[in-house]
Write an enzyme that holds these catalytic residues in place. Structure first.
Site, PDB file in Angstrom:
ATOM      1  N   MET A  53       7.452  -2.140   1.753  1.00 27.77           N
ATOM      2  CA  MET A  53       6.628  -1.512   1.470  1.00 27.77           C
ATOM      3  C   MET A  53       6.478  -0.228  -0.058  1.00 27.77           C
ATOM      4  O   MET A  53       7.273   0.358  -0.369  1.00 27.77           O
ATOM      5  CB  MET A  53       6.427  -0.054   2.695  1.00 27.77           C
ATOM      6  CG  MET A  53       7.010  -0.250   4.749  1.00 27.77           C
ATOM      7  SD  MET A  53       7.297   0.794   5.243  1.00 27.77           S
ATOM      8  CE  MET A  53       9.047   1.164   4.989  1.00 27.77           C
ATOM      9  N   ASP A  54       5.746  -1.224  -0.939  1.00 25.96           N
ATOM     10  CA  ASP A  54       6.435  -0.602  -2.157  1.00 25.96           C
ATOM     11  C   ASP A  54       5.354   0.154  -3.020  1.00 25.96           C
ATOM     12  O   ASP A  54       4.203  -0.223  -2.572  1.00 25.96           O
ATOM     13  CB  ASP A  54       6.198  -2.497  -2.981  1.00 25.96           C
ATOM     14  CG  ASP A  54       7.034  -2.303  -4.604  1.00 25.96           C
ATOM     15  OD1 ASP A  54       7.593  -0.883  -4.945  1.00 25.96           O
ATOM     16  OD2 ASP A  54       6.027  -3.016  -5.457  1.00 25.96           O
TER      17      ASP A  54
END
Length: 274
Positions: free
Chosen positions: A41-42
């Protein structure tokens, strides 16, 4: 417009959206539906900076708060689609090197969001989902560690899909942990097999991911599921994590379906030659 009227409209829109998603997922199910999707989840901090979201003591980690809303939506879409396992990279061991105040804010936020996942109207409750926390949990602050344990204990007997949260995690730490545990199990000079390591991974008992998605266009795995990703389809869509939506998820599944036959063939060939 009165409050009751707004509530009725919201419910009607929600029902229509659900019916449309059901039709969409029915069409997708003509092809192979992934069993396990993993997400890096960047982009939460970049999202907050890009949108000039104000962060203060009342809104610590505001980009991560928006990202949590995206996680809940994505979980719902995955589970409605028929995905059985969703794994997310929430906090790397390397993240402890950040500013201590930021780390503490993220720990507080993590506890808050775990508590939210245990409420009666949460997505976990809706789908009777089980939650795992994978990583060196001793590195977490005590309140977060106890809350994580509580969540696992409360959902351990749930029969629905599974959410696994990698926190205080790196793949090299996981492999080291598996080697050390395997050595303790073995008699002196007994060889360690790959099956011993598999059994002692944090991920033991979970199928390997079919797809690993890292948002924000980054192409690195960043020490995530290195042991488990040999046949995963790696994808790096451009949206930052809070921008990841249903259409991005659908496109990811379509891309997976396009290469599924090749991946299955290659996996069969390699396993045959072992």
């Amino acid at each position: 417009m009165e409050k009751n009227d707004k509530s009725m409209i919201t419910k009607a829109i929600g029902h229509v959206s659900f019916v449309m998603r059901k039709c969409l997922f029915s069409i997708l199910s003509i092809g192979p539906v992934p069993i396990h999707i993993a997400f890096i989840m960047d982009g939460n901090r970049r999202y907050a900076k890009r949108h000039a979201l104000h962060q203060d003591s009342a809104n610590p980690g505001i980009g991560h708060r928006v990202g949590f809303k995206c996680l809940i939506s994505t979980l719902q879409y995955c589970y409605e689609m028929g995905v059985k396992y969703v794994t997310v990279y929430a906090f790397s061991i390397d993240n402890f090197k950040r500013d201590p105040q930021e780390v503490q804010s993220l720990m507080d936020l993590m506890k808050e969001k775990i508590d939210e996942l245990l409420t009666e109207d949460s997505v976990l409750k809706k789908f009777d989902a089980r939650i795992n926390f994978w990583g060196d949990l001793q590195l977490l602050s005590e309140p977060v560690r106890l809350t994580a344990k509580k969540a696992m204990d409360m959902t351990v007997h749930n029969k629905g899909p599974v959410l696994s949260v990698c926190v205080a995690y790196t793949s090299t730490n996981e492999i080291t942990h598996a080697i050390e545990a395997s050595v303790r199990e073995k008699q002196e000079n007994a060889p360690i097999e790959v099956s011993d390591l598999d059994r002692n991974m944090y991920t033991a008992g979970c199928l390997e991911p079919d797809i690993i998605i890292r948002t924000s266009g980054e192409t690195r795995l960043s020490n995530f599921l290195l042991w488990q990703s040999d046949f995963a389809h790696l994808q790096n869509p451009n949206p930052l994590w809070p921008e990841f939506s249903l259409r991005h998820l659908v496109w990811a599944v379509l891309e997976y379906q396009n290469v599924h036959g090749y991946l299955k063939k290659r996996k069969g060939e390699i396993e045959k030659n072992k």
